[in-house]
Design a protein around this motif. Structure first.
Motif, mmCIF file in Angstrom:
data_model
loop_
_atom_site.group_PDB
_atom_site.id
_atom_site.type_symbol
_atom_site.label_atom_id
_atom_site.label_comp_id
_atom_site.label_asym_id
_atom_site.label_seq_id
_atom_site.Cartn_x
_atom_site.Cartn_y
_atom_site.Cartn_z
ATOM 1 N N ALA A 36 0.837 -1.207 0.000
ATOM 2 C CA ALA A 36 0.000 0.000 0.000
ATOM 3 C C ALA A 36 0.871 1.256 0.000
ATOM 4 C CB ALA A 36 -0.950 -0.004 1.193
ATOM 5 N N TYR A 37 1.944 1.230 0.769
ATOM 6 C CA TYR A 37 2.852 2.378 0.809
ATOM 7 C C TYR A 37 3.475 2.611 -0.571
ATOM 8 C CZ TYR A 37 6.727 5.425 1.901
ATOM 9 O OH TYR A 37 7.603 6.482 1.900
ATOM 10 N N LYS A 39 2.343 1.658 -3.463
ATOM 11 C CA LYS A 39 1.322 2.084 -4.432
ATOM 12 C C LYS A 39 1.149 3.600 -4.388
ATOM 13 C CE LYS A 39 -3.314 1.074 -6.008
ATOM 14 N NZ LYS A 39 -4.493 0.239 -5.859
ATOM 15 N N GLU A 40 1.167 4.155 -3.195
ATOM 16 C CA GLU A 40 0.982 5.597 -3.032
ATOM 17 C C GLU A 40 2.242 6.399 -3.347
ATOM 18 O OE1 GLU A 40 -0.147 8.848 0.437
ATOM 19 O OE2 GLU A 40 -0.582 6.731 0.782
ATOM 20 N N HIS A 41 3.410 5.895 -2.935
ATOM 21 C CA HIS A 41 4.638 6.679 -3.009
ATOM 22 C C HIS A 41 5.610 6.286 -4.122
ATOM 23 C CE1 HIS A 41 3.225 7.383 1.144
ATOM 24 N NE2 HIS A 41 3.658 8.603 0.896
ATOM 25 N N TRP A 42 5.322 5.217 -4.854
ATOM 26 C CA TRP A 42 6.274 4.741 -5.860
ATOM 27 C C TRP A 42 6.654 5.795 -6.899
ATOM 28 C CZ3 TRP A 42 10.266 2.080 -6.398
ATOM 29 C CH2 TRP A 42 10.765 1.741 -7.652
ATOM 30 N N THR A 44 7.128 8.972 -6.673
ATOM 31 C CA THR A 44 8.135 9.862 -6.089
ATOM 32 C C THR A 44 9.454 9.130 -5.877
ATOM 33 O OG1 THR A 44 6.402 11.106 -4.968
ATOM 34 C CG2 THR A 44 8.641 11.373 -4.126
#
Length: 81
Positions: A36-37, A39-42, A44
């Protein structure tokens, strides 16, 4: 670096960490929380890797006892970008 950040390579790396039952780093994030992390931050993280500005965070050091005596040092990385 392009080959390193390919989606399939990322999937394989994550699968390997899950198989190894990876422990949380100093940030406390579990392997189960990582998808989940990412998915959101990839986007950047990927951009920082490609432009050379990515700075990895400190690792958690753990001593693993050896059967023959002594210890083996293990570094557990964090996931933060």
């Amino acid at each position: 670096m392009e080959a390193v950040i390919e989606r399939e390579n990322l999937r394989k790396a994550l699968a390997q960490v899950k198989r190894n039952k990876g422990a949380a780093g100093i940030d406390g994030m579990t392997v189960d929380d990582l998808p989940a992390y990412l998915k959101e931050h990839w986007p950047t993280i990927r951009a920082k890797l490609l432009d050379g500005t990515y700075q990895p965070q400190p690792v958690r050091r753990v001593e693993i006892p050896k059967a023959s005596g002594g210890v083996r040092l293990l570094g557990i990385p964090t996931r933060r970008a």
